[in-house]
Every structure is written in structure tokens, then in C-alpha cells.
Design a protein around this motif. Structure first.
Motif, PDB file in Angstrom:
ATOM      1  N   PHE A 140       0.944  -1.435  -0.202  1.00  0.00           N
ATOM      2  CA  PHE A 140      -0.067  -0.068  -0.086  1.00  0.00           C
ATOM      3  C   PHE A 140       0.769   1.098   0.207  1.00  0.00           C
ATOM      4  CE2 PHE A 140      -2.381   2.911   2.469  1.00  0.00           C
ATOM      5  CZ  PHE A 140      -3.354   3.547   1.705  1.00  0.00           C
ATOM      6  N   GLU A 168      -2.494  12.434  -3.533  1.00  0.00           N
ATOM      7  CA  GLU A 168      -3.239  12.525  -2.142  1.00  0.00           C
ATOM      8  C   GLU A 168      -3.755  14.048  -2.458  1.00  0.00           C
ATOM      9  OE1 GLU A 168      -4.284  10.364   0.725  1.00  0.00           O
ATOM     10  OE2 GLU A 168      -3.779   9.192  -1.087  1.00  0.00           O
ATOM     11  N   VAL A 173       2.533  12.381  -3.620  1.00  0.00           N
ATOM     12  CA  VAL A 173       3.526  11.611  -2.804  1.00  0.00           C
ATOM     13  C   VAL A 173       4.384  10.802  -3.839  1.00  0.00           C
ATOM     14  CG1 VAL A 173       3.597   9.571  -1.065  1.00  0.00           C
ATOM     15  CG2 VAL A 173       1.421  11.092  -1.067  1.00  0.00           C
ATOM     16  N   TYR A 175       6.693   8.390  -4.709  1.00  0.00           N
ATOM     17  CA  TYR A 175       6.993   6.649  -4.339  1.00  0.00           C
ATOM     18  C   TYR A 175       8.524   6.506  -4.603  1.00  0.00           C
ATOM     19  CZ  TYR A 175       2.054   5.662  -4.019  1.00  0.00           C
ATOM     20  OH  TYR A 175       0.752   5.415  -4.032  1.00  0.00           O
ATOM     21  N   SER A 280     -11.748   1.106  -2.744  1.00  0.00           N
ATOM     22  CA  SER A 280     -10.709   0.806  -1.951  1.00  0.00           C
ATOM     23  C   SER A 280      -9.433   1.066  -2.438  1.00  0.00           C
ATOM     24  CB  SER A 280     -11.003  -0.723  -1.502  1.00  0.00           C
ATOM     25  OG  SER A 280      -9.958  -0.905  -0.719  1.00  0.00           O
ATOM     26  N   VAL A 286      -9.356  -6.210  -0.204  1.00  0.00           N
ATOM     27  CA  VAL A 286     -10.652  -5.542  -0.800  1.00  0.00           C
ATOM     28  C   VAL A 286     -10.125  -5.379  -2.268  1.00  0.00           C
ATOM     29  CG1 VAL A 286     -12.400  -4.043  -0.924  1.00  0.00           C
ATOM     30  CG2 VAL A 286     -11.805  -4.835   1.151  1.00  0.00           C
ATOM     31  N   PRO A 309     -13.610  10.003  -1.005  1.00  0.00           N
ATOM     32  CA  PRO A 309     -15.193   9.928  -0.817  1.00  0.00           C
ATOM     33  C   PRO A 309     -15.569  11.432  -0.762  1.00  0.00           C
ATOM     34  CG  PRO A 309     -14.483   8.912   1.103  1.00  0.00           C
ATOM     35  CD  PRO A 309     -13.156   8.920   0.225  1.00  0.00           C
ATOM     36  N   THR A 335     -16.189   3.798   6.758  1.00  0.00           N
ATOM     37  CA  THR A 335     -15.722   5.124   7.302  1.00  0.00           C
ATOM     38  C   THR A 335     -15.891   6.047   6.002  1.00  0.00           C
ATOM     39  OG1 THR A 335     -13.651   5.965   7.984  1.00  0.00           O
ATOM     40  CG2 THR A 335     -13.330   4.322   6.252  1.00  0.00           C
ATOM     41  N   ALA A 336     -15.910   5.537   4.572  1.00  0.00           N
ATOM     42  CA  ALA A 336     -16.009   6.473   3.541  1.00  0.00           C
ATOM     43  C   ALA A 336     -17.386   7.076   3.664  1.00  0.00           C
ATOM     44  CB  ALA A 336     -16.016   5.676   2.032  1.00  0.00           C
ATOM     45  N   GLY A 502     -10.929   1.555   8.235  1.00  0.00           N
ATOM     46  CA  GLY A 502     -11.029   0.370   7.373  1.00  0.00           C
ATOM     47  C   GLY A 502      -9.648  -0.122   7.236  1.00  0.00           C
ATOM     48  N   ARG A 563       5.199   8.376  11.508  1.00  0.00           N
ATOM     49  CA  ARG A 563       4.833   8.628  10.306  1.00  0.00           C
ATOM     50  C   ARG A 563       6.089   8.074   9.342  1.00  0.00           C
ATOM     51  NH1 ARG A 563       0.811  12.226   7.955  1.00  0.00           N
ATOM     52  NH2 ARG A 563       1.750  12.950   5.795  1.00  0.00           N
ATOM     53  N   PRO A 568       1.977   7.413   6.894  1.00  0.00           N
ATOM     54  CA  PRO A 568       0.823   8.481   6.996  1.00  0.00           C
ATOM     55  C   PRO A 568      -0.293   7.573   7.224  1.00  0.00           C
ATOM     56  CG  PRO A 568       1.525   8.407   4.878  1.00  0.00           C
ATOM     57  CD  PRO A 568       2.461   7.745   5.358  1.00  0.00           C
ATOM     58  N   VAL A 569      -0.466   6.545   6.760  1.00  0.00           N
ATOM     59  CA  VAL A 569      -1.775   5.371   7.223  1.00  0.00           C
ATOM     60  C   VAL A 569      -1.924   5.252   8.564  1.00  0.00           C
ATOM     61  CG1 VAL A 569      -0.564   3.294   6.681  1.00  0.00           C
ATOM     62  CG2 VAL A 569      -3.049   3.642   6.108  1.00  0.00           C
TER      63      VAL A 569
HETATM   64  N1  COA Z   1      -0.478   6.977  -0.594  1.00  0.00           N
HETATM   65  C1  COA Z   1       0.178   7.840   0.538  1.00  0.00           C
HETATM   66  N2  COA Z   1      -0.359   8.300   1.507  1.00  0.00           N
HETATM   67  C2  COA Z   1      -1.678   7.891   1.650  1.00  0.00           C
HETATM   68  C3  COA Z   1      -2.251   7.046   0.830  1.00  0.00           C
HETATM   69  C4  COA Z   1      -1.583   6.439  -0.238  1.00  0.00           C
HETATM   70  N3  COA Z   1      -2.188   5.716  -1.046  1.00  0.00           N
HETATM   71  N4  COA Z   1      -3.709   6.641   1.689  1.00  0.00           N
HETATM   72  C5  COA Z   1      -3.722   7.383   2.531  1.00  0.00           C
HETATM   73  N5  COA Z   1      -2.588   8.116   2.768  1.00  0.00           N
HETATM   74  C6  COA Z   1      -2.490   9.311   3.825  1.00  0.00           C
HETATM   75  C7  COA Z   1      -3.392  10.030   3.606  1.00  0.00           C
HETATM   76  O1  COA Z   1      -3.069  11.417   2.883  1.00  0.00           O
HETATM   77  C8  COA Z   1      -3.583  10.774   5.173  1.00  0.00           C
HETATM   78  O2  COA Z   1      -2.322  11.668   5.166  1.00  0.00           O
HETATM   79  P1  COA Z   1      -2.009  12.905   6.244  1.00  0.00           P
HETATM   80  O3  COA Z   1      -2.065  12.394   7.607  1.00  0.00           O
HETATM   81  O4  COA Z   1      -0.830  13.773   5.699  1.00  0.00           O
HETATM   82  O5  COA Z   1      -3.617  13.478   5.980  1.00  0.00           O
HETATM   83  C9  COA Z   1      -2.974   9.451   5.969  1.00  0.00           C
HETATM   84  O6  COA Z   1      -2.479   8.670   4.860  1.00  0.00           O
HETATM   85  C10 COA Z   1      -4.354   8.798   6.333  1.00  0.00           C
HETATM   86  O7  COA Z   1      -5.161   8.631   5.551  1.00  0.00           O
HETATM   87  P2  COA Z   1      -6.679   7.940   5.349  1.00  0.00           P
HETATM   88  O8  COA Z   1      -7.019   7.314   6.826  1.00  0.00           O
HETATM   89  O9  COA Z   1      -7.217   7.757   4.038  1.00  0.00           O
HETATM   90  O10 COA Z   1      -7.532   9.482   6.099  1.00  0.00           O
HETATM   91  P3  COA Z   1      -8.020  10.611   5.457  1.00  0.00           P
HETATM   92  O11 COA Z   1      -8.279  11.623   6.670  1.00  0.00           O
HETATM   93  O12 COA Z   1      -6.891  11.019   4.141  1.00  0.00           O
HETATM   94  O13 COA Z   1      -9.060  10.165   5.014  1.00  0.00           O
HETATM   95  C11 COA Z   1     -11.336   8.811   4.410  1.00  0.00           C
HETATM   96  C12 COA Z   1     -10.195   9.647   5.586  1.00  0.00           C
HETATM   97  C13 COA Z   1     -12.413   8.245   5.449  1.00  0.00           C
HETATM   98  C14 COA Z   1     -11.757   9.643   3.582  1.00  0.00           C
HETATM   99  C15 COA Z   1     -10.547   7.811   3.820  1.00  0.00           C
HETATM  100  O14 COA Z   1      -9.940   6.856   4.939  1.00  0.00           O
HETATM  101  C16 COA Z   1     -11.031   6.868   2.921  1.00  0.00           C
HETATM  102  O15 COA Z   1     -11.578   7.216   1.741  1.00  0.00           O
HETATM  103  N6  COA Z   1     -11.451   5.659   3.161  1.00  0.00           N
HETATM  104  C17 COA Z   1     -12.083   4.717   2.626  1.00  0.00           C
HETATM  105  C18 COA Z   1     -12.014   3.298   2.989  1.00  0.00           C
HETATM  106  C19 COA Z   1     -10.880   2.729   2.257  1.00  0.00           C
HETATM  107  O16 COA Z   1     -10.604   2.800   1.338  1.00  0.00           O
HETATM  108  N7  COA Z   1     -10.697   1.372   2.996  1.00  0.00           N
HETATM  109  C20 COA Z   1      -9.736   0.191   2.647  1.00  0.00           C
HETATM  110  C21 COA Z   1     -10.413  -0.820   2.916  1.00  0.00           C
HETATM  111  S1  COA Z   1     -11.863  -1.448   2.313  1.00  0.00           S
END
Ligand code: COA
Ligand code: AMP
Length: 630
Positions: A140, A168, A173, A175, A280, A286, A309, A335-336, A502, A563, A568-569
Motif C-alpha cells: 500500500f 493525495e 506523494v 514513491y 478501496s 478488498v 469520498p 468510514t467512507a 478500514g 509517520r 501516514p496511514v
Molecule cells: N499513499 C500515500 N499516502 C496515503 C495513501 C496512499 N495511497 N492513502 C492514505 N494516505 C495518507 C493520507 O494522505 C493521510 O495523510 P495525512 O495524515 O497527511 O492527512 C493518511 O495517510 C491517513 O489516510 P486516511 O486514513 O485515508 O485518512 P484521510 O483523512 O486522508 O481520509 C477517509 C479519510 C475516510 C476519507 C479515507 O480513509 C477513505 O476514503 N477511506 C475509504 C475506505 C477505504 O478505502 N478502506 C480500505 C479498506 S476497504
């Protein structure tokens, strides 16, 4: 046949049941039997067959007249791009990438790590590996370099396929620096990296090791599908366990094909040709099962959505995608929906779109709270089906078999066990408990086709983690109950895994990070309730006596370390400095009690607590963060 009859037909003759489902797959050598129990309690499926996953997900649809049908719809509000890839185009693209991998020396059984954002090429990379019988491991994008390094050392990949960047909201980001850092950190070094250059941030390349995706695929001779044995690992997907080292869940090829194909109709109500969307990420299970494999195996169109979302650009994005691409079944995490509800509580955005062709919403990945389900039902006007499963199983353990028979929804329950799963609630001694009583959720062995046969390079850990606690059963790590009607309820984890938006995370792994801070003498990480993400990690640290740093400095450094180490996740932002941690007289940290205090829930003072006065201190530390009634 209704659900009860189907379930009974599986119970009466599991072998015949799965052999019948196997007929929907195109085999090189068809299986003569389904279950191989020669190494019980380690079970495998379809071991005498040979098959290729990519052939079943791509080529056979072209041969059967679906060549012009969209296989992938890419919709990326963050780059303002939309693109459709037909099955015929997908076949050409995947065969070329597989050819390029083969040119770089990748063959059957070699591991390939994939570190990509949500672009169609991520699926193409997975399918190209499958075409060659190479074993992919997708990491991820929200993980830090260190987590990638851990996976590189465990999977020992010959190649890594990566995107130059992910996008994001508000930031790009990069990679490639993360990838270079991870390779630097890891003891194992891949021979080659294939990099998909995205214009938002082009990657610097290391001569001799890094190759441009487009250049290598343009030169390659297309590769054919390579047959593999039924129990050949299709992929490894790392997931959080109790300790810092992630578990490499192995997905077996043939069972994966048979089971996923079955779910597309039985659970998701899709016929071949329908558009299916799982919002997802390919980095999670998923994404593996329902963005990539299942819809393609079943001849559906899958949507690859690069966005969030909310905020990309607004809380109407999901409705736009559903109406614009004619999505018939939609899957995401609760959560979405909580994010959309927070932004648009009265559902103004959905009124702008026609989503009348959508059959149902499917939720999984974390507990679906009743408020969210009811809100979604109300604004969308379709059934909302919660379903429960794990990285380990790869598909539904308990759900509503709407494609067989839509059972009445009981809010708070993911409904009933699917064929293949004999789900039981056990007490500590491993005895089934009466209906309605809480216990550990376990599944009687053997698990059905497609579920994990082992952990990568860690059979002992597999046995210890899943099979030892309750002999004859698979231990799910969840606790819950089954009611009089056979409906299952998932209440909590029995280990230190938490679920943040999630995403499955280990508090044990986070404690290992905090413990590495030079000024931290002792620490604990717990999961506290969060209105949006379900849970959030919260750290408690006791600092070394005489440190020159202020508490605030130490806290900021800990947050940064998390972090940088996990990524960040982890969403690790809550931390308190305390003098002592609450413990039992034998020295065990009372994390469960701390969770109760943080969530302001009732709790019983543990009889074994060493010094109850510490709990007041914990409460005082939590209140400024808005917890413990603060
Ligand atoms: N690459 C790099 N960074 C990522 C990333 C990725 N693929 N996915 C998430 N991050 C980062 C985010 O930018 C965030 O960074 P920040 O602390 O600088 O803001 C951090 O990781 C936390 O991400 P996230 O948990 O996704 O929170 P969010 O506040 O950005 O968004 C939601 C909240 C609810 C909108 C989001 O979690 C979401 O869309 N969830 C959908 C559910 C989902 O996909 N679940 C997967 C399992 S089914
Ligand atoms: P993962 O392996 O990341 O899919 O996480 C699996 C875990 O998420 C499960 O063991 C549960 O703890 C939790 N989970 C998944 N789906 C549900 C659900 N529908 N209801 C409650 N918890 C769920």
C-alpha cells in the motif's frame, strides 16, 4: 434454491459443492478432486489441477466475445482523467508487460513487489505477474519506506514494479524516493525496478537497475499464460498481526479463482458484463479481490477510482461515478460513508445524480455502525449489506447471499455464514457456547478454497497464530456471537489489531516504534473510538528521568517517527506523556482498561491492578485530547 438449501448442499457434500463451482473456471488440467487433506490440519484445494489466473481474468473473455467490453474504467478526479480499457486492450497490455518481466528474467515462482497508486497499471502489473506464474506482493502506498523494506526482505522479490508517485488531496506523494530508501534499508536487493512515470512527479532512475515501464513494454514480445499447479501461490499480501513483523498471507491460485468467481453472483448479484465498483485501494485485500481479480474473472467491468469520498472535489463524487459508469453493485468501507455524511448530512449531493440502476451497497473492512447503515439506506434507497471477512480469507465469511436469496437485514449483523464456512462461537476452552452468548469466533477446518493455506515462509507462525488456540478450528481474531436465527455479530478483536478507516493496524508494531525513541522509557498504544475513522491509535509514553527535552518535543518526535516508520496511514496523532502506566501486579499493562477510560465507557476496576490511582492520571492526560469525557 434458497440460501438454506445451498448452505446445506455444501454441508452435505463439500467436495461436490466446490467441484461444481470449479466448472466455471477454464482449466489447463481440470481438477479430479477438490480437497487435499493429506497434510491436515494444513489443507489445500485443487492440487491436482493446472490453471492460469490471467487467462481466466482476461484472455478467455476476449476469446468468448467480450474483447470490446470495458474491463477497466479508470476514473481519477485527482488528475482529472477518465479512461476505458477493453478486455482486448487489457490482454495486449498485460501480455506486453509480462513479456517485459520475462525479458528481465522473471519466471514462475519469482516474487515481484508492486508499489503503485490507484491507476489501471496497478492491475496490469498484478495480472502480468499472474500471467507468468510470478507471485506478486502489493504494498500500500500509504506505508513508509521502512514497511516496504520489511516486505522486501520477507518476500525477496526479483523485481519491483512501482509508480513514480501517488496523488493525495493537496500533495503529490513521490514513491520513488521511498522505494530507493526501502531498497537501501533492506538486506535483499531486487535485480530490477520497472517504473511507471507519471507526469505529476517524474522519478529519477538508477542506471542498470531501473527501467521505464513504457520503454520495456514497447520492446517486449508478448508473453503467453503459464500454467501453474492449483495450490501455486497467486500472491502474498502482508497484513498486521500481533507483533511488528507483518504476516505474509498466501493466496492459492485455483481456490482463489473458484471462490471469487462464485461470490460475484451469489453475494454481489452481478452477471457478466455488469459494472462493479469497489472503492478501496489495490494495497488492501478488498482491492486485490474486488478491484482486480473477482470482477475480471467473472467478466465484469471494474472501476479503478483514484480519489477520496470527499474533497475530490466534493461529497458527490461517489454518486457521480455510480451514475456516470452505470455501477450495479458498489462496495466500500463504512468510514467512507461517515466522511460523506459528515460533509453532506442531508444528502444534497445525491439528488444531483441518477443512481437508480445500482442494486445494492456492500460494506466491509470494519464494523458498520447502525447510524451509517441507516443513513446510507435512506439517501441511496438501495439495500445496504454489511459483510465480514479478512485478508486471510480473501472473501466473505459472513454476508447476505443476495444473489441466491436476499435475507432480511438485521442492522448490526453481517448476516450469515457463507457456504464453505462453519462459523462457531467458542469459549476459552474451545467449546461452542449457546446461541446469543459472546465468545471467540472460529471457523471449523478446513477453510474453503481461496483462503490462506499458510503464511509466506512462516508455516510455524501460521499454525501458532491461527490453528493452535482451538484445535480443529481457524481462529479469526474476532469476538462475537450468533443469534437464534443464525445471524452473526462481530463485536471486537481478541488481539491488539485496530481498525483505522478500514485499515488494519497493529498497536504492537506502533509500540515498537515508540520504544525506539531514546527518551521513551516505557509506552503503550491503544485504539480509541473515533467518529470518522472508527478507531484511532493513541500512544502513552513515560519518558526517561533527566531528559533535556520537553514533553511537547518528545511527543512531536514520536508522531514523526510513526509517520516515517509505519507511514501516514497509521494516522498517529494522539499521544500523552504520563508518569506511569496502569499495570497488573504482575506487570501487564492494562490496555483494555485504558481504552474504556478513553472512550468514557463503564468499566470494572481490574482486581489485579497494582495502583488504581494511576487511572486518574491517565484520565487527566486524555481529557485535553477530547477523550475520557474531556
Ligand atoms: N499513499 C500515500 N499516502 C496515503 C495513501 C496512499 N495511497 N492513502 C492514505 N494516505 C495518507 C493520507 O494522505 C493521510 O495523510 P495525512 O495524515 O497527511 O492527512 C493518511 O495517510 C491517513 O489516510 P486516511 O486514513 O485515508 O485518512 P484521510 O483523512 O486522508 O481520509 C477517509 C479519510 C475516510 C476519507 C479515507 O480513509 C477513505 O476514503 N477511506 C475509504 C475506505 C477505504 O478505502 N478502506 C480500505 C479498506 S476497504
Ligand atoms: P482486513 O484483514 O484488513 O480486511 O481486516 C479484517 C478485520 O476487519 C476483521 O478481522 C474484523 O476485525 C474487521 N472487519 C472486517 N469486516 C468487518 C465487518 N463487516 N464488521 C466488523 N468488523 C469487520
Amino acid at each position: 434454491m434458497g440460501y438454506a438449501e445451498v448452505y446445506k448442499s455444501w454441508q452435505d457434500d463439500p467436495e461436490a459443492y466446490w467441484m461444481a463451482q470449479a466448472e466455471a473456471i477454464d482449466w489447463v488440467t481440470p481438477p479430479r478432486r477438490a480437497l487435499d487433506d493429506s497434510k491436515a490440519p494444513l489443507y489445500r484445494w485443487f492440487t491436482d489441477a493446472t490453471v492460469n489466473t490471467c487467462y481466466n481474468a482476461v484472455d478467455r473473455h476476449v476469446e468468448n466475445g467480450r474483447g470490446d467490453q470495458a474491463a477497466i474504467i479508470y476514473d481519477s478526479p485527482v488528475t482529472d482523467t477518465k479512461r476505458t480499457i477493453t478486455y482486448a486492450q487489457l490482454q495486449t497490455r498485460v501480455a506486453a508487460l509480462a513479456g517485459a518481466l520475462r525479458d528481465k528474467g522473471i519466471t514462475k515462482g519469482d516474487r515481484v513487489i508492486i508499489y503503485m497508486p490507484m491507476v489501471p497499471e496497478a492491475l496490469e502489473a498484478m495480472l502480468a505477474c499472474a500471467r507468468l506464474g510470478a507471485i506478486h506482493s502489493v504494498v500500500f502506498g500509504g506505508f513508509a519506506a521502512n514497511e516496504l523494506a520489511v516486505r522486501i526482505d520477507d518476500a525477496t522479490p526479483k523485481a519491483i514494479i512501482a509508480g513514480s508517485c501517488g496523488i493525495e488531496p493537496g500533495r503529490v506523494v513521490e514513491y520513488k524516493p521511498l522505494l530507493d530508501g526501502a531498497i537501501e534499508m533492506a538486506s535483499h536487493k531486487p535485480d530490477v525496478c520497472i517504473i511507471l512515470q507519471r507526469e505529476q512527479a517524474r522519478a529519477g532512475m538508477i542506471a542498470g537497475r531501473d527501467f521505464d515501464w513504457h520503454e520495456v513494454t514497447a520492446k517486449a514480445t508478448p508473453a503467453d499464460c503459464v500454467p501453474v499447479p492449483g495450490d501455486h501461490p497467486a500472491y502474498i499480501l502482508y497484513t498486521s498481526g500481533t507483533t511488528g513483523a507483518p504476516k505474509g498471507v498466501v493466496r492459492p491460485t485455483a481456490g482463489h479463482l473458484v471462490a471469487l468467481n462464485w461470490t460475484m453472483k451469489a453475494i454481489y448479484q452481478c452477471d457478466p458484463g455488469d459494472v462493479f465498483w469497489a472503492a478501496s485501494d489495490v494495497g488492501w485485500v478488498v482491492g486485490h479481490s474486488y478491484i482486480c481479480y473477482a470482477p475480471l474473472i467473472h467478466g465484469n467491468t471494474t472501476v479503478v477510482f483514484e480519489g477520496k469520498p470527499v474533497g475530490t472535489p466534493d461529497a458527490g463524487t461517489f454518486w457521480r461515478v455510480i451514475s456516470e459508469h452505470d455501477v450495479r453493485s458498489f462496495f466500500t468501507a463504512p468510514t467512507a460513508f461517515r466522511a460523506i455524511k459528515r460533509e453532506d448530512p442531508t444528502g444534497e449531493e445525491i439528488k444531483k445524480y441518477d443512481i437508480s440502476r445500482l442494486r445494492a451497497l456492500y460494506l466491509a473492512g470494519e464494523r458498520a455502525d447502525p447510524d451509517t447503515i441507516q443513513w446510507a439506506q435512506k439517501i441511496m434507497g438501495v439495500p445496504v449489506y454489511d459483510h465480514w471477512w479478512q485478508t486471510e480469507t480473501g472473501y466473505t465469511i459472513a454476508g447476505n447471499p443476495a444473489g441466491i436469496e436476499a435475507l432480511p437485514v438485521k442492522i448490526g449483523s453481517p448476516t450469515v455464514a457463507m457456504p464453505g464456512y462453519d462459523v462457531q462461537i467458542l469459549d476459552d476452552a474451545g467449546h461452542p457456547v449457546p446461541k446469543g452468548e459472546l465468545g471467540a469466533i472460529a471457523v471449523k477446518l478446513p477453510l474453503p478454497p481461496g483462503t490462506l493455506p499458510t503464511l509466506w515462509n512462516a508455516e510455524d507462525r501460521f499454525i501458532k497464530s491461527y490453528l493452535n488456540t482451538f484445535p480443529g478450528y481457524y481462529e479469526t481474531g474476532d469476538a462475537g456471537m450468533i443469534d437464534e436465527d443464525g445471524y452473526l455479530y462481530i463485536m471486537a478483536r481478541t488481539d491488539d489489531v485496530i481498525n483505522v478507516a478500514g485499515h488494519r493496524l497493529s498497536t504492537g508494531a506502533m509500540e515498537e516504534v515508540l520504544a525506539n525513541h531514546p527518551d521513551v522509557a516505557e509506552c503503550a498504544v491503544i485504539g480509541v473510538t473515533d467518529q470518522l475513522k472508527g478507531q484511532l491509535p493513541m500512544g502513552f509514553v513515560c519518558t526517561n528521568k533527566g531528559t533535556a527535552k520537553s514533553d511537547d518535543e518528545i511527543k512531536a518526535e514520536c508522531i514523526k517517527m510513526m509517520r516515517d516508520t509505519i507511514g501516514p496511514v497509521a494516522a498517529f496523532k494522539l499521544i500523552a506523556v504520563v508518569d506511569r502506566l496502569p499495570k497488573t501486579r504482575s506487570g501487564k499493562i492494562l490496555r483494555g482498561t485504558m481504552v474504556k477510560i478513553a472512550d468514557n465507557a463503564d468499566f470494572k476496576m481490574p482486581a489485579t491492578i497494582d495502583d488504581p490511582a494511576i487511572l486518574d492520571e491517565i484520565k487527566r492526560a486524555l481529557q485535553p485530547m477530547g477523550y475520557a469525557g474531556g
